[in-house]
Design a protein around this motif. Structure first.
Motif, PDB file in Angstrom:
ATOM      1  N   VAL A  14       1.238  -1.354   0.056  1.00 28.91           N
ATOM      2  CA  VAL A  14      -0.008  -0.130   0.374  1.00 28.91           C
ATOM      3  C   VAL A  14       0.812   1.133   0.291  1.00 28.91           C
ATOM      4  CG1 VAL A  14      -1.788   1.109   1.169  1.00 28.91           C
ATOM      5  CG2 VAL A  14      -1.892  -1.212   1.275  1.00 28.91           C
ATOM      6  N   SER A  21      -5.516   8.773   4.991  1.00 21.18           N
ATOM      7  CA  SER A  21      -5.419   7.497   5.220  1.00 21.18           C
ATOM      8  C   SER A  21      -6.062   7.210   6.785  1.00 21.18           C
ATOM      9  CB  SER A  21      -4.778   7.386   4.189  1.00 21.18           C
ATOM     10  OG  SER A  21      -4.367   6.871   3.150  1.00 21.18           O
ATOM     11  N   PHE A  22      -6.299   6.116   7.398  1.00 25.42           N
ATOM     12  CA  PHE A  22      -6.318   6.039   7.701  1.00 25.42           C
ATOM     13  C   PHE A  22      -5.194   5.073   9.305  1.00 25.42           C
ATOM     14  CE2 PHE A  22      -6.602   0.418   9.583  1.00 25.42           C
ATOM     15  CZ  PHE A  22      -6.681   0.089   7.707  1.00 25.42           C
ATOM     16  N   THR A  56      -9.933   6.136   1.762  1.00 21.79           N
ATOM     17  CA  THR A  56     -11.738   5.544   1.275  1.00 21.79           C
ATOM     18  C   THR A  56     -12.249   5.275   2.828  1.00 21.79           C
ATOM     19  OG1 THR A  56     -10.621   3.726   1.168  1.00 21.79           O
ATOM     20  CG2 THR A  56     -11.555   4.141  -0.903  1.00 21.79           C
ATOM     21  N   ARG A  57     -11.786   6.193   3.982  1.00 19.92           N
ATOM     22  CA  ARG A  57     -11.895   4.939   5.676  1.00 19.92           C
ATOM     23  C   ARG A  57     -13.484   5.961   5.363  1.00 19.92           C
ATOM     24  NH1 ARG A  57     -11.611  10.048   8.435  1.00 19.92           N
ATOM     25  NH2 ARG A  57     -10.459  11.140   6.863  1.00 19.92           N
ATOM     26  N   ASN A 110      -7.864  -0.016  -9.164  1.00 19.50           N
ATOM     27  CA  ASN A 110      -8.006  -0.881  -8.418  1.00 19.50           C
ATOM     28  C   ASN A 110      -8.492   0.224  -7.858  1.00 19.50           C
ATOM     29  OD1 ASN A 110      -8.863  -2.325  -6.069  1.00 19.50           O
ATOM     30  ND2 ASN A 110      -6.855  -1.157  -4.771  1.00 19.50           N
ATOM     31  N   VAL A 112     -12.446   0.912  -6.381  1.00 19.67           N
ATOM     32  CA  VAL A 112     -13.331   0.117  -4.580  1.00 19.67           C
ATOM     33  C   VAL A 112     -14.562   0.187  -4.932  1.00 19.67           C
ATOM     34  CG1 VAL A 112     -11.557   0.497  -3.142  1.00 19.67           C
ATOM     35  CG2 VAL A 112     -13.613   2.275  -3.756  1.00 19.67           C
ATOM     36  N   MET A 135     -13.806  -4.494  -6.636  1.00 23.80           N
ATOM     37  CA  MET A 135     -14.448  -4.903  -4.681  1.00 23.80           C
ATOM     38  C   MET A 135     -15.696  -5.018  -4.427  1.00 23.80           C
ATOM     39  SD  MET A 135     -12.624  -3.048  -2.308  1.00 23.80           S
ATOM     40  CE  MET A 135     -14.039  -1.339  -1.798  1.00 23.80           C
ATOM     41  N   ASP A 181     -12.333  -8.943  -4.809  1.00 22.74           N
ATOM     42  CA  ASP A 181     -12.385  -8.505  -3.563  1.00 22.74           C
ATOM     43  C   ASP A 181     -13.110  -8.440  -3.167  1.00 22.74           C
ATOM     44  OD1 ASP A 181     -11.461  -6.967  -1.506  1.00 22.74           O
ATOM     45  OD2 ASP A 181      -9.958  -6.359  -2.489  1.00 22.74           O
ATOM     46  N   PHE A 186     -15.970  -2.473   4.243  1.00 25.08           N
ATOM     47  CA  PHE A 186     -16.283  -2.079   2.910  1.00 25.08           C
ATOM     48  C   PHE A 186     -17.590  -2.334   3.215  1.00 25.08           C
ATOM     49  CE2 PHE A 186     -12.353  -1.170   1.700  1.00 25.08           C
ATOM     50  CZ  PHE A 186     -11.733  -0.125   1.292  1.00 25.08           C
ATOM     51  N   LYS A 217      -7.190  -3.112   9.724  1.00 25.61           N
ATOM     52  CA  LYS A 217      -8.308  -2.654   9.748  1.00 25.61           C
ATOM     53  C   LYS A 217      -8.865  -2.760  10.774  1.00 25.61           C
ATOM     54  CE  LYS A 217      -9.054  -2.722   4.997  1.00 25.61           C
ATOM     55  NZ  LYS A 217      -9.385  -2.954   3.531  1.00 25.61           N
ATOM     56  N   HIS A 253      -0.203  -3.137   3.974  1.00 22.11           N
ATOM     57  CA  HIS A 253       0.801  -2.135   4.601  1.00 22.11           C
ATOM     58  C   HIS A 253       2.513  -2.259   4.732  1.00 22.11           C
ATOM     59  CE1 HIS A 253      -2.942  -0.315   5.218  1.00 22.11           C
ATOM     60  NE2 HIS A 253      -2.830   0.908   4.939  1.00 22.11           N
TER      61      HIS A 253
HETATM   62  N1  HH2 Z   1      -8.786  -1.314   1.616  1.00 23.14           N
HETATM   63  C1  HH2 Z   1      -8.467  -0.002   1.852  1.00 23.14           C
HETATM   64  C2  HH2 Z   1      -8.434   0.550   0.657  1.00 23.14           C
HETATM   65  N2  HH2 Z   1      -7.763   0.149  -0.541  1.00 23.14           N
HETATM   66  N3  HH2 Z   1      -8.007  -1.992  -2.473  1.00 23.14           N
HETATM   67  C3  HH2 Z   1      -9.309  -3.069  -2.284  1.00 23.14           C
HETATM   68  N4  HH2 Z   1      -9.220  -3.553  -3.435  1.00 23.14           N
HETATM   69  N5  HH2 Z   1      -9.095  -3.837  -1.419  1.00 23.14           N
HETATM   70  C4  HH2 Z   1      -8.747  -3.308   0.101  1.00 23.14           C
HETATM   71  O1  HH2 Z   1      -9.399  -3.787   1.471  1.00 23.14           O
HETATM   72  C5  HH2 Z   1      -8.770  -1.503   0.197  1.00 23.14           C
HETATM   73  C6  HH2 Z   1      -8.502  -0.980  -0.749  1.00 23.14           C
HETATM   74  C7  HH2 Z   1      -8.478   0.525   2.141  1.00 23.14           C
HETATM   75  O2  HH2 Z   1      -7.249   1.522   2.817  1.00 23.14           O
HETATM   76  P1  HH2 Z   1      -5.976   1.827   3.152  1.00 23.14           P
HETATM   77  O3  HH2 Z   1      -5.454   1.962   1.724  1.00 23.14           O
HETATM   78  O4  HH2 Z   1      -4.864   1.673   3.718  1.00 23.14           O
HETATM   79  O5  HH2 Z   1      -6.625   3.059   3.650  1.00 23.14           O
HETATM   80  P2  HH2 Z   1      -7.382   4.654   3.019  1.00 23.14           P
HETATM   81  O6  HH2 Z   1      -8.810   4.262   2.593  1.00 23.14           O
HETATM   82  O7  HH2 Z   1      -7.468   5.679   4.131  1.00 23.14           O
HETATM   83  O8  HH2 Z   1      -6.037   4.930   2.370  1.00 23.14           O
END
Ligand code: HH2
Length: 288
Positions: A14, A21-22, A56-57, A110, A112, A135, A181, A186, A217, A253
């Motif tokens: 990541v 981001s979370f 996407t949190r 990717n 979501v 996803m 995914d 989510f 998470k 991560h």
């Molecule tokens: N989770 C996050 C973001 N993108 N994409 C896929 N395909 N699958 C996941 O589970 C997924 C994703 C959330 O994690 P992170 O990027 O660390 O956080 P943030 O969305 O707060 O940036």
């Protein structure tokens, strides 16, 4: 597990170029810090680098395409200039951002929203020849954690992904370029996440490679009482179980510890199914 190569896996590192981001918001917002981090993840064993410019949190503020592009494109350009071997993935739902990222050298989108967010994205991916990750998400990031409900979360996620695969194919994306995914976290409670992981083989049965993203998470925090930065053990446990149930790509991560955990888990799974597999060292490769 009876497929020819049940233990091949890829780590997706990541790379969040975001202030919010979370788990790592703000840490790699600076272009140089993001690039250095991505190169480090590649050295640790990431076969895919997932570059994202919008969190996407739950409750995250939406970001304009211009802002998102300004965050991620310089990072992708620098990674290409640095000669990365890892596949570059762009974590976006916006066709405008994906288009620039694909021009800069990304070869995986990717999304979501699984092509529900931007009507232009599916045809763009199809025309570019890139891979895509579709996803599952219930609702949208701002509100998705407000009392999510399912009759049977696994069947519903599976049916959703099946429909999105069909949609992507009808838009011109070859099935070989599709990953799916279940969207851990989510629009899911902790119980939903655990049931999806426990019955992941039902998602694997759809056919395309399955991506899982449990890293750091909040359901891991609720189970262990640990803060975001202290959820590595829970992340390893869930990814090892997901590998055993047939997942192929692990979005994390902390690449170095996950690499070792999954190499050992994959070797163990392979040892248990030697009558159906060819025992070559390449089956534990983290590179495609
Ligand atoms: N989770 C996050 C973001 N993108 N994409 C896929 N395909 N699958 C996941 O589970 C997924 C994703 C959330 O994690 P992170 O990027 O660390 O956080 P943030 O969305 O707060 O940036």
């Amino acid at each position: 597990m009876g497929s020819a190569e049940p233990c091949r896996f890829r780590l997706m590192g990541v790379v969040n170029v975001t202030p919010d981001s979370f788990s790592d918001g703000g840490r790699y917002l600076d272009r140089e810090a993001a690039v250095a981090h991505a190169l480090q993840l590649e050295r640790e064993g990431a076969a895919i680098l997932d570059v994202g410019g919008e969190s996407t949190r739950p409750g995250a503020e939406p970001v304009s395409a211009a802002e998102e592009r300004g965050r991620v494109i310089p990072v992708i350009e620098d990674l290409v200039a640095a000669g990365v071997q890892a596949q570059i993935s762009i974590d976006t739902s916006k066709a405008a951002v994906a288009e620039s990222a694909l021009s800069a050298g990304a070869t995986l989108v990717n999304d979501v929203t699984a092509f529900r967010g931007d009507p232009e994205l599916a045809s763009l991916v199809a025309a570019s020849g890139a891979d895509c990750c579709l996803m599952h998400m219930l609702g949208e990031p701002r509100t998705m954690q407000q009392d999510p409900r399912y009759d049977d979360v696994v069947s519903e996620v599976r049916a959703f992904l099946e429909a999105r695969i069909e949609f992507a194919i009808s838009a011109g994306v070859p099935v070989e370029r599709i990953l799916v995914d279940p969207g851990i976290g989510f629009g899911k409670t902790g119980a939903h996440n655990l049931e999806l992981l426990n019955r992941l083989d039902e998602i694997v049965a759809l056919g395309p490679p399955v991506v899982v993203g449990t890293s750091r998470k909040s359901f891991l925090g609720r189970l262990t009482g640990r803060a975001t930065d202290d959820r590595l053990a829970g992340t390893i446990a869930t990814n090892v179980l997901a590998l055993e149930r047939g997942a192929s790509v692990f979005r994390v991560h902390d690449v170095a510890p996950l690499h070792d955990a999954l190499v050992v888990a994959a070797a163990t799974v392979r040892a248990g199914c030697r009558s159906t597999t060819t025992r070559t060292s390449s089956t534990t490769s983290t590179k495609a």
